[in-house]
Design an enzyme around this catalytic site. Structure first.
Site, PDB file in Angstrom:
ATOM      1  N   SER A 168       0.755  -1.311   0.256  1.00  9.73           N
ATOM      2  CA  SER A 168       0.056  -0.068   0.047  1.00  9.73           C
ATOM      3  C   SER A 168       0.880   1.216  -0.042  1.00  9.73           C
ATOM      4  O   SER A 168       1.718   1.420   1.051  1.00  9.73           O
ATOM      5  CB  SER A 168      -0.855  -0.013   1.295  1.00  9.73           C
ATOM      6  OG  SER A 168      -1.492   1.307   1.456  1.00  9.73           O
ATOM      7  N   ASP A 320      -5.941   0.447  -9.295  1.00 10.04           N
ATOM      8  CA  ASP A 320      -6.919   1.050  -9.630  1.00 10.04           C
ATOM      9  C   ASP A 320      -7.661   0.842 -11.213  1.00 10.04           C
ATOM     10  O   ASP A 320      -8.656   1.160 -11.398  1.00 10.04           O
ATOM     11  CB  ASP A 320      -6.775   2.482  -9.280  1.00 10.04           C
ATOM     12  CG  ASP A 320      -6.585   2.986  -8.174  1.00 10.04           C
ATOM     13  OD1 ASP A 320      -6.989   2.253  -7.104  1.00 10.04           O
ATOM     14  OD2 ASP A 320      -5.767   4.017  -7.918  1.00 10.04           O
TER      15      ASP A 320
HETATM   16  C1  S3P Z   1      -2.791   5.676  -3.752  1.00  8.42           C
HETATM   17  C2  S3P Z   1      -2.730   4.294  -3.362  1.00  8.42           C
HETATM   18  C3  S3P Z   1      -3.461   3.275  -3.704  1.00  8.42           C
HETATM   19  C4  S3P Z   1      -4.590   3.486  -4.733  1.00  8.42           C
HETATM   20  C5  S3P Z   1      -5.157   4.897  -4.504  1.00  8.42           C
HETATM   21  C6  S3P Z   1      -4.206   6.045  -4.657  1.00  8.42           C
HETATM   22  C7  S3P Z   1      -1.983   6.804  -3.365  1.00  8.42           C
HETATM   23  O1  S3P Z   1      -4.224   2.630  -2.490  1.00  8.42           O
HETATM   24  O2  S3P Z   1      -5.511   2.422  -4.890  1.00  8.42           O
HETATM   25  O3  S3P Z   1      -6.348   5.096  -5.220  1.00  8.42           O
HETATM   26  O4  S3P Z   1      -2.125   7.744  -3.962  1.00  8.42           O
HETATM   27  O5  S3P Z   1      -0.928   6.382  -2.646  1.00  8.42           O
HETATM   28  P1  S3P Z   1      -3.534   1.570  -1.482  1.00  8.42           P
HETATM   29  O6  S3P Z   1      -2.346   2.300  -0.834  1.00  8.42           O
HETATM   30  O7  S3P Z   1      -4.575   1.645  -0.427  1.00  8.42           O
HETATM   31  O8  S3P Z   1      -3.161   0.555  -2.280  1.00  8.42           O
END
Ligand code: S3P
Length: 440
Positions: A168, A320
């Site tokens: 994440s 995404d």
């Molecule tokens: C993001 C990280 C992702 C992604 C989100 C934007 C970011 O989430 O799905 O739309 O800007 O760091 P996760 O960290 O939960 O995977």
């Protein structure tokens, strides 16, 4: 709720430009708000999620204004000098705003409460609460580690070395942002690489950052009590928004569409590789750098797609984009199998069950597994579409609404979605660009 029927529109042609990258826009506002002095941001995404970040940064003391030409001007407060907000911070639908800002306030001497809409209030926050508690912050969360959450920041916070238990970028960024105002060095170990916009942009703002490797995992170290220098940021176009048009132009016969200024950071460009492996015709023109990120114009022409097994290792680089990939798969020849996608269940909606239901309603053949979807494509034949009186439930999820809009383009009777309003969180110009490309 604004219900809408997305009907077939014919080929997509001409040239379009998608708005600024959402991830980069959030970070630009946050880091500019932490710098000492004036930064200017061009190409900022003016979607509801990013506006929630702007409002929160104002509540924390930054001065943020939009000029008539669309430039955003930010006078930062400086690391360590965030103010206690006078009211709860309303994060709307935005998980990125919430998790990154929790990191930011966790190492400041203030208390802040985070609230959000029904979708965001179901999403897991424990994944950021765990490391930030180790750094000394304290939290009052609602049942199951959800919003509303009250954070009492630690000053001084304690530097940690944190191994991400889940791939994440939001958790990684929350810890690194907390590290900015923490004495010493805060480290994140990332076994599976995720989007690296935080690292790239923090270095640009003058933070001391070291990138290394340990037993095959990435290690990111940030030196605390940082002094961020203001800078001018140019935000490239969002590949996650371009994704809808890449798939739409690939599946609608006769399409030949140029999408300008698309960010192609390798931690984000998984969909391009997967679509190409399915047979898509996507050509990159004028590769260049914008705001420290690789960018190109993409020419996408209709091509017959074939189903594939998608390697789960590529998931973080297109996390995404799965909802719209599922639409491509529903129109491909043969079967597409995806797995290793448990994280999709905790996005703005449970994107495995929401997309299985949505595509099923539109007449696609979809099997939902615990960690992915198996989709049997039509081989290029249009989907039946939603029947009279039926509508797809988008569940406050912008990407479900836009993916099913793309499905509607290749359906016999169109696809009715229950609510297009969530599209404004990330891509306010989506409907206009779709009409423009179809009219060209
Ligand atoms: C993001 C990280 C992702 C992604 C989100 C934007 C970011 O989430 O799905 O739309 O800007 O760091 P996760 O960290 O939960 O995977």
């Amino acid at each position: 709720m604004t219900s809408h029927r997305f009907a077939p529109l014919g080929p997509l042609r001409g040239t379009i430009r998608v708005p600024g990258d959402k991830s980069i826009s959030h970070r630009a506002l946050m880091f500019a708000g932490l710098a000492v002095g004036r930064s200017r941001i061009t190409g900022l995404l003016e979607g509801e999620d990013v506006l929630a970040t702007a409002a929160a940064m104002r509540s924390l003391g930054a001065v943020i204004a939009r000029e008539d030409d669309g430039t955003w001007v930010v006078d930062g407060v400086g690391v360590g000098s965030l103010l206690e907000p006078g009211a709860a911070l309303d994060m709307g639908n935005s998980g990125t705003s919430t998790r990154l800002l929790m990191g930011l306030v966790a190492s400041h001497d203030l208390t802040a409460t985070f609230v959000g809409d029904a979708s965001l209030s179901r999403r897991p926050m424990q994944r950021v609460i765990d490391p930030l508690q180790l750094m000394g912050a304290s939290f009052h969360a609602s049942a199951g580690g959800t919003l509303p959450v009250m954070v009492r920041g630690a000053a001084p916070a304690v530097p940690i070395t944190y191994r991400l238990p889940v791939a994440s970028a939001q958790v990684k960024s929350a810890v690194l942002l907390a590290g900015l105002n923490t004495p010493g060095i805060t480290r994140v170990i990332e076994p599976v690489p995720t989007r690296d916009h935080t690292e790239r942009m923090l270095a640009g703002f003058g933070a001391r950052l070291e990138l290394g490797e340990e037993d095959g995992a990435r290690v990111i170290a940030v030196h605390g009590e940082a002094d961020l220098q203001p800078m001018d940021v140019v935000v490239p176009g969002d590949p996650s928004s371009a994704a809808f048009f890449m798939v739409a132009a690939s599946i609608v016969p006769g399409s030949d569409l140029v999408i300008e200024n698309v960010g192609l950071n390798p931690t984000r460009s998984g969909l391009v590789s997967v679509l190409r492996a399915m047979g898509a015709d996507i050509v990159e023109h004028s590769p260049r750098e914008v705001g420290g990120e690789p960018v190109a114009d993409l020419r996408v022409r209709h091509a017959p797609l074939s189903g594939i097994d998608v390697d789960p290792a590529i998931a973080p680089a297109m996390i995404d984009e799965f909802p719209v990939l599922f639409v491509a798969a529903a129109l491909a020849q043969g079967t597409t199998r995806t797995r290793g996608l448990e994280e999709l269940r905790v996005k703005e909606s449970d994107r495995l069950s929401t997309m299985a239901a949505a595509l099923g309603l539109a007449g696609a053949r979809v099997e939902e597994k615990a960690d992915g979807l198996v989709i049997h494509g039509t081989g290029g034949e249009p989907l039946p579409g939603t029947s009279e009186g039926a509508h797809v439930a988008t569940r406050l999820d912008h990407r479900i609404a836009m993916s099913m809009a793309v499905a509607g383009l290749m359906s016999r009777s169109g696809v009715r979605v229950d609510d297009t309003a969530p599209i404004n969180t990330s891509f306010p110009t989506f409907m206009g660009l779709l009409a423009k490309a179809a009219a060209a």
